[in-house]
Design a protein around this motif. Structure first.
Motif, mmCIF file in Angstrom:
data_model
loop_
_atom_site.group_PDB
_atom_site.id
_atom_site.type_symbol
_atom_site.label_atom_id
_atom_site.label_comp_id
_atom_site.label_asym_id
_atom_site.label_seq_id
_atom_site.Cartn_x
_atom_site.Cartn_y
_atom_site.Cartn_z
ATOM 1 N N ASP A 189 65.553 -49.387 46.602
ATOM 2 C CA ASP A 189 65.737 -50.591 45.796
ATOM 3 C C ASP A 189 64.473 -50.974 45.024
ATOM 4 O O ASP A 189 64.362 -52.096 44.551
ATOM 5 C CB ASP A 189 66.157 -51.757 46.700
ATOM 6 N N ASP A 190 63.538 -50.044 44.884
ATOM 7 C CA ASP A 190 62.272 -50.353 44.237
ATOM 8 C C ASP A 190 62.174 -49.661 42.879
ATOM 9 O O ASP A 190 62.739 -48.591 42.663
ATOM 10 C CB ASP A 190 61.125 -49.896 45.146
ATOM 11 N N TRP A 191 61.440 -50.247 41.955
ATOM 12 C CA TRP A 191 61.367 -49.764 40.574
ATOM 13 C C TRP A 191 60.746 -48.374 40.410
ATOM 14 O O TRP A 191 61.092 -47.687 39.451
ATOM 15 C CB TRP A 191 60.644 -50.772 39.678
ATOM 16 N N PRO A 192 59.808 -47.900 41.261
ATOM 17 C CA PRO A 192 59.242 -46.573 41.012
ATOM 18 C C PRO A 192 60.286 -45.462 40.957
ATOM 19 O O PRO A 192 60.084 -44.442 40.292
ATOM 20 C CB PRO A 192 58.276 -46.367 42.181
ATOM 21 N N LYS A 193 61.401 -45.670 41.625
ATOM 22 C CA LYS A 193 62.483 -44.676 41.581
ATOM 23 C C LYS A 193 62.872 -44.372 40.135
ATOM 24 O O LYS A 193 63.104 -43.212 39.776
ATOM 25 C CB LYS A 193 63.682 -45.209 42.379
ATOM 26 N N LEU A 194 62.883 -45.376 39.284
ATOM 27 C CA LEU A 194 63.239 -45.189 37.874
ATOM 28 C C LEU A 194 62.176 -44.375 37.138
ATOM 29 O O LEU A 194 62.496 -43.532 36.298
ATOM 30 C CB LEU A 194 63.452 -46.536 37.198
ATOM 31 N N LEU A 195 60.910 -44.615 37.458
ATOM 32 C CA LEU A 195 59.828 -43.824 36.873
ATOM 33 C C LEU A 195 59.984 -42.358 37.261
ATOM 34 O O LEU A 195 59.891 -41.466 36.412
ATOM 35 C CB LEU A 195 58.469 -44.339 37.343
ATOM 36 N N TYR A 196 60.255 -42.102 38.537
ATOM 37 C CA TYR A 196 60.382 -40.720 39.000
ATOM 38 C C TYR A 196 61.555 -40.019 38.334
ATOM 39 O O TYR A 196 61.481 -38.824 38.029
ATOM 40 C CB TYR A 196 60.503 -40.675 40.521
ATOM 41 N N GLU A 197 62.637 -40.742 38.077
ATOM 42 C CA GLU A 197 63.766 -40.141 37.364
ATOM 43 C C GLU A 197 63.348 -39.712 35.964
ATOM 44 O O GLU A 197 63.730 -38.637 35.503
ATOM 45 C CB GLU A 197 64.945 -41.115 37.308
ATOM 46 N N LYS A 198 62.538 -40.523 35.284
ATOM 47 C CA LYS A 198 62.054 -40.163 33.949
ATOM 48 C C LYS A 198 61.161 -38.928 33.987
ATOM 49 O O LYS A 198 61.021 -38.230 32.989
ATOM 50 C CB LYS A 198 61.277 -41.329 33.330
ATOM 51 N N LEU A 199 60.548 -38.661 35.133
ATOM 52 C CA LEU A 199 59.652 -37.520 35.281
ATOM 53 C C LEU A 199 60.367 -36.281 35.812
ATOM 54 O O LEU A 199 59.719 -35.314 36.188
ATOM 55 C CB LEU A 199 58.485 -37.895 36.201
ATOM 56 N N GLY A 200 61.692 -36.320 35.815
ATOM 57 C CA GLY A 200 62.451 -35.130 36.199
ATOM 58 C C GLY A 200 62.893 -35.065 37.641
ATOM 59 O O GLY A 200 63.403 -34.037 38.086
ATOM 60 N N PHE A 201 62.720 -36.133 38.397
ATOM 61 C CA PHE A 201 63.190 -36.156 39.787
ATOM 62 C C PHE A 201 64.617 -36.696 39.816
ATOM 63 O O PHE A 201 64.958 -37.597 39.056
ATOM 64 C CB PHE A 201 62.306 -37.062 40.649
ATOM 65 N N GLU A 202 65.423 -36.135 40.698
ATOM 66 C CA GLU A 202 66.781 -36.667 40.874
ATOM 67 C C GLU A 202 67.060 -36.889 42.351
ATOM 68 O O GLU A 202 66.531 -36.185 43.217
ATOM 69 C CB GLU A 202 67.824 -35.757 40.252
ATOM 70 N N ILE A 203 67.866 -37.882 42.625
ATOM 71 C CA ILE A 203 68.210 -38.251 43.999
ATOM 72 C C ILE A 203 69.120 -37.179 44.589
ATOM 73 O O ILE A 203 70.137 -36.821 44.006
ATOM 74 C CB ILE A 203 68.893 -39.621 44.042
ATOM 75 N N VAL A 204 68.719 -36.681 45.771
ATOM 76 C CA VAL A 204 69.538 -35.686 46.461
ATOM 77 C C VAL A 204 69.955 -36.157 47.853
ATOM 78 O O VAL A 204 70.744 -35.496 48.517
ATOM 79 C CB VAL A 204 68.821 -34.317 46.566
ATOM 80 N N GLY A 205 69.427 -37.284 48.287
ATOM 81 C CA GLY A 205 69.795 -37.798 49.601
ATOM 82 C C GLY A 205 69.277 -39.210 49.798
ATOM 83 O O GLY A 205 68.450 -39.707 49.033
ATOM 84 N N ARG A 206 69.800 -39.859 50.826
ATOM 85 C CA ARG A 206 69.408 -41.238 51.159
ATOM 86 C C ARG A 206 69.271 -41.347 52.667
ATOM 87 O O ARG A 206 69.933 -40.643 53.418
ATOM 88 C CB ARG A 206 70.489 -42.223 50.711
ATOM 89 N N TYR A 207 68.404 -42.260 53.090
ATOM 90 C CA TYR A 207 68.315 -42.567 54.508
ATOM 91 C C TYR A 207 67.754 -43.961 54.686
ATOM 92 O O TYR A 207 67.234 -44.558 53.744
ATOM 93 C CB TYR A 207 67.505 -41.517 55.278
ATOM 94 N N ALA A 208 67.875 -44.469 55.883
ATOM 95 C CA ALA A 208 67.381 -45.803 56.188
ATOM 96 C C ALA A 208 66.620 -45.762 57.501
ATOM 97 O O ALA A 208 66.883 -44.919 58.366
ATOM 98 C CB ALA A 208 68.547 -46.795 56.289
ATOM 99 N N ARG A 209 65.664 -46.659 57.645
ATOM 100 C CA ARG A 209 64.945 -46.835 58.892
ATOM 101 C C ARG A 209 65.259 -48.241 59.401
ATOM 102 O O ARG A 209 65.347 -49.176 58.616
ATOM 103 C CB ARG A 209 63.431 -46.735 58.684
ATOM 104 N N TYR A 210 65.385 -48.340 60.666
ATOM 105 C CA TYR A 210 65.656 -49.641 61.277
ATOM 106 C C TYR A 210 64.605 -49.931 62.323
ATOM 107 O O TYR A 210 64.179 -49.047 63.046
ATOM 108 C CB TYR A 210 67.053 -49.635 61.930
ATOM 109 N N LEU A 211 64.195 -51.165 62.371
ATOM 110 C CA LEU A 211 63.232 -51.602 63.381
ATOM 111 C C LEU A 211 63.922 -52.566 64.316
ATOM 112 O O LEU A 211 64.691 -53.418 63.910
ATOM 113 C CB LEU A 211 62.041 -52.293 62.718
ATOM 114 N N ARG A 212 63.604 -52.416 65.581
ATOM 115 C CA ARG A 212 64.135 -53.331 66.575
ATOM 116 C C ARG A 212 62.966 -54.086 67.187
ATOM 117 O O ARG A 212 62.008 -53.477 67.644
ATOM 118 C CB ARG A 212 64.871 -52.557 67.661
#
Length: 155
Positions: free
Chosen positions: A130-153
Motif C-alpha cells: 500500500d506504499d507509493w514506492p511500488k509505483l516507482l518500481y513498476e516504472k523501472l520494469g518491476f512487476e508484481i508476481v506475489g503477495r504476502y503479509a506479516r502479522y504481529l501478536r
C-alpha cells in the motif's frame, strides 16, 4: 502487507538527469541517517539493532552498496544482495529533503544493471503493498508476481 516484484526489463537511465549516475560505495552513513528519519528512528537502541542486522546480512550474503551524493553528502542509498543467480534490491531510501530528484531511481537502475552484469538471472525486490514506492518500481520494469503479509501478536 507486501508485494514481491520481479524486474522484467531494465529501465534505461536518463542521461539528461544530472543525478542519474548511481555509485557503488559504502552507504552505511546514508542508511543510518535514513533510519533516523523514520518514525521508529527516534529510538537509538532500535537504530543500532537495525544497523547490526544489516552488518550480519552483509556477512552472510554478498552485498553491494550503492549511494548518491548531493551537496557533498550521501543522501540516498540502496543495496543489492546476490546469491545463486538471484539478486535482491533492498533498503532503497532517500533523505526527505532530497526526494524528487531521481536519486532512488538512478540507484535502483544501477543496482539492476549490476545484478545482470554479475550474472543474476533474476532480480527482485519486496515493497509495501500500500506504499507509493511500488509505483516507482513498476516504472523501472518491476512487476508484481506475489503477495504476502506479516502479522504481529502482542504478548
Amino acid at each position: 502487507r507486501f508485494v514481491l516484484m520481479v524486474n522484467r526489463e531494465l529501465a534505461r537511465p536518463d542521461a539528461s538527469r544530472p543525478d542519474s549516475r548511481g555509485r557503488r560505495t559504502d552507504a552505511s552513513t546514508a542508511y543510518a541517517e535514513a533510519i533516523r528519519h523514520e518514525p521508529h528512528g527516534r529510538d537509538e537502541l532500535l537504530v543500532q539493532q537495525l544497523l547490526e542486522h544489516r552488518r550480519l546480512i552483509q556477512r552472510a550474503v554478498p552485498t553491494r552498496l550503492f549511494a548518491a551524493l548531493a551537496e557533498g553528502r550521501l543522501v540516498s542509498h540502496c543495496e543489492l544482495y546476490s546469491a545463486g543467480g538471484v539478486g535482491q534490491v533492498e533498503n532503497v531510501a532517500t533523505l526527505p529533503a532530497f526526494r524528487g530528484r531521481g536519486l532512488a531511481t538512478a540507484l535502483v537502475e544501477c543496482a539492476v544493471s549490476e545484478s545482470r552484469a554479475g550474472g543474476n538471472e533474476l532480480t527482485f525486490l519486496v515493497a509495501g503493498a500500500d506504499d507509493w514506492p511500488k509505483l516507482l518500481y513498476e516504472k523501472l520494469g518491476f512487476e508484481i508476481v506475489g503477495r504476502y503479509a506479516r502479522y504481529l501478536r502482542r504478548l
